[in-house]
Write an enzyme that holds these catalytic residues in place. Structure first.
Site, short mmCIF file in Angstrom:
data_model
loop_
_atom_site.label_atom_id
_atom_site.label_comp_id
_atom_site.label_asym_id
_atom_site.label_seq_id
_atom_site.Cartn_x
_atom_site.Cartn_y
_atom_site.Cartn_z
N ASN A 9 0.87 -1.18 0.00
CA ASN A 9 0.00 0.00 0.00
C ASN A 9 0.90 1.23 0.00
O ASN A 9 1.52 1.54 1.01
CB ASN A 9 -0.88 -0.05 1.26
CG ASN A 9 -1.71 1.21 1.44
OD1 ASN A 9 -1.79 2.05 0.55
ND2 ASN A 9 -2.33 1.33 2.61
N TRP A 10 0.97 1.89 -1.14
CA TRP A 10 1.90 3.02 -1.27
C TRP A 10 1.33 4.32 -0.70
O TRP A 10 1.99 5.34 -0.71
CB TRP A 10 2.33 3.19 -2.73
CG TRP A 10 3.16 2.05 -3.23
CD1 TRP A 10 3.65 1.01 -2.49
CD2 TRP A 10 3.60 1.80 -4.57
NE1 TRP A 10 4.37 0.14 -3.29
CE2 TRP A 10 4.36 0.60 -4.58
CE3 TRP A 10 3.44 2.49 -5.79
CZ2 TRP A 10 4.95 0.08 -5.74
CZ3 TRP A 10 4.02 1.97 -6.94
CH2 TRP A 10 4.77 0.77 -6.92
N LYS A 11 0.08 4.28 -0.27
CA LYS A 11 -0.55 5.45 0.37
C LYS A 11 -0.32 6.70 -0.48
O LYS A 11 -0.27 6.61 -1.70
CB LYS A 11 -0.02 5.61 1.80
CG LYS A 11 -0.22 4.32 2.62
CD LYS A 11 0.01 4.48 4.09
CE LYS A 11 -0.24 3.15 4.79
NZ LYS A 11 -0.07 3.21 6.23
N HIS A 95 -9.56 1.00 4.79
CA HIS A 95 -8.28 1.15 5.50
C HIS A 95 -8.49 2.04 6.72
O HIS A 95 -9.29 2.98 6.67
CB HIS A 95 -7.22 1.74 4.56
CG HIS A 95 -5.85 1.70 5.17
ND1 HIS A 95 -5.43 2.65 6.06
CD2 HIS A 95 -4.85 0.82 5.04
CE1 HIS A 95 -4.20 2.35 6.46
NE2 HIS A 95 -3.83 1.24 5.84
N GLU A 97 -6.88 4.39 7.91
CA GLU A 97 -6.67 5.83 7.68
C GLU A 97 -7.91 6.46 7.06
O GLU A 97 -8.25 7.61 7.33
CB GLU A 97 -5.42 6.05 6.81
CG GLU A 97 -4.16 5.80 7.63
CD GLU A 97 -2.98 5.27 6.85
OE1 GLU A 97 -2.97 5.36 5.62
OE2 GLU A 97 -2.05 4.73 7.51
N GLU A 167 -5.58 -5.26 10.41
CA GLU A 167 -4.54 -4.27 10.65
C GLU A 167 -4.80 -3.55 11.98
O GLU A 167 -5.58 -2.59 12.03
CB GLU A 167 -4.51 -3.24 9.53
CG GLU A 167 -4.22 -3.83 8.17
CD GLU A 167 -3.63 -2.76 7.24
OE1 GLU A 167 -2.47 -2.92 6.85
OE2 GLU A 167 -4.33 -1.78 6.95
N GLY A 173 2.40 1.90 10.83
CA GLY A 173 3.34 3.01 10.71
C GLY A 173 4.04 3.35 12.02
O GLY A 173 4.68 4.40 12.12
N SER A 213 3.30 -2.56 10.24
CA SER A 213 4.75 -2.65 10.43
C SER A 213 5.35 -4.00 10.01
O SER A 213 6.26 -4.51 10.66
CB SER A 213 5.14 -2.29 11.86
OG SER A 213 4.74 -0.96 12.15
N GLY A 234 2.76 -1.24 4.33
CA GLY A 234 2.83 0.18 4.01
C GLY A 234 4.26 0.61 3.80
O GLY A 234 4.84 0.44 2.73
N GLY A 235 4.87 1.17 4.85
CA GLY A 235 6.21 1.76 4.77
C GLY A 235 7.24 0.89 4.05
O GLY A 235 7.97 1.38 3.18
#
Ligand code: PGA
Length: 251
Positions: A9-11, A95, A97, A167, A173, A213, A234-235
């Site tokens: 997920n490149w957000k 998600h 977010e 999640e 994150g 993470s 993600g990251g």
């Protein structure tokens, strides 16, 4: 057997050029990986360029959200049909977010999930508890409510296009991963809940991803758990070498 799925997920990162460069780099690093379904989710504006770059590769494309109507006076929204048109096979829905910052609810998750399935997309439906909810021992009730609401009314056939992502919000994150046991405990809970709500064959077949993470160092342990079928990253998905290392967790 559930085929492992690793999604990046490149957000809200990467220009079109950066996204295409990353895809090209990733392609060569994962080209021999036939055992894992690999998905990347760039921003909307990069989807069709990244789609062109995935041609002939084993990497599939996801959007990070969608709307539930096919078309109409809905300024700023993107429908599942248009995501298909841009080359997507998957879409992330609900998600944390989006729930936290953009008013996503279980009801909108449900509408989006149904619309995505109807358009022929695979829906990656996210659930997860916040730190306060975990600390007040509400984890299971929160997950139950999200699964109940988000997946309400789905038929067994529709579940062929559903992937669940667990999640925990406190692990996203933050560098804090759920331990293997903590993750497995919720994954098996979700699978048993799916069995209760939709039947055992649905529960046995649905893939449940862990997110929060995930990194090259912890993916193997997580993937060793019986009910963890993949990861939403993600990251660590933003760099080709670390994302490739995660997708190649089997070594
Ligand atoms: P993270 O994000 O890997 O950076 O924790 C996961 C996600 O939000 O899907």
């Amino acid at each position: 057997m559930r085929k492992p799925l690793i999604a990046g997920n490149w957000k809200l990162f990467k220009t079109i050029g950066e996204a295409v460069d990353m895809l090209n780099e990733l392609k060569s690093l994962v080209s021999n990986n036939k055992e894992v379904e690999i998905v990347v989710a760039p921003v909307f504006t990069a989807l069709s360029s990244v789609s062109a770059a995935t041609a002939g590769s084993n990497i599939r494309l996801s959007a990070q959200d969608c709307y539930w109507e096919e078309e109409g006076a809905f300024t700023g929204e993107v429908s599942p049909k248009l995501l298909k048109d841009a080359g997507c096979s998957h879409v992330i829905i609900g998600h944390s977010e989006r729930r936290q910052y953009f008013g996503e609810t279980d009801l909108t998750v449900n509408k989006k999930t149904k619309a995505a399935i109807a358009a022929g997309l695979n829906a990656i439906v996210c659930v997860g508890e916040s730190l306060a909810e975990r600390e007040s021992e509400q984890t299971f009730s929160v997950i139950e409510t999200q699964i109940h609401g988000g997946l309400a009314g789905l038929s067994e056939k529709m579940f062929a296009q559903v992937i669940v992502a667990y999640e925990p919000v406190w692990a996203i994150g933050t560098g804090k991963t759920a331990s293997e046991d903590q993750a497995q405990e919720v994954h098996i809970f979700i699978r048993q809940l799916l069995a209760r709500l939709f039947g055992k064959s649905v529960a046995d077949a649905v893939r449940i991803l862990y997110g929060g993470s995930v990194k090259p160092e912890n993916v193997k342990g997580l993937m060793g758990q019986p009910d963890i079928d993949g990861a939403l990253v993600g990251g660590a998905s933003l760099k080709a070498d670390s994302f490739a290392a995660i997708t190649n967790f089997k070594g």
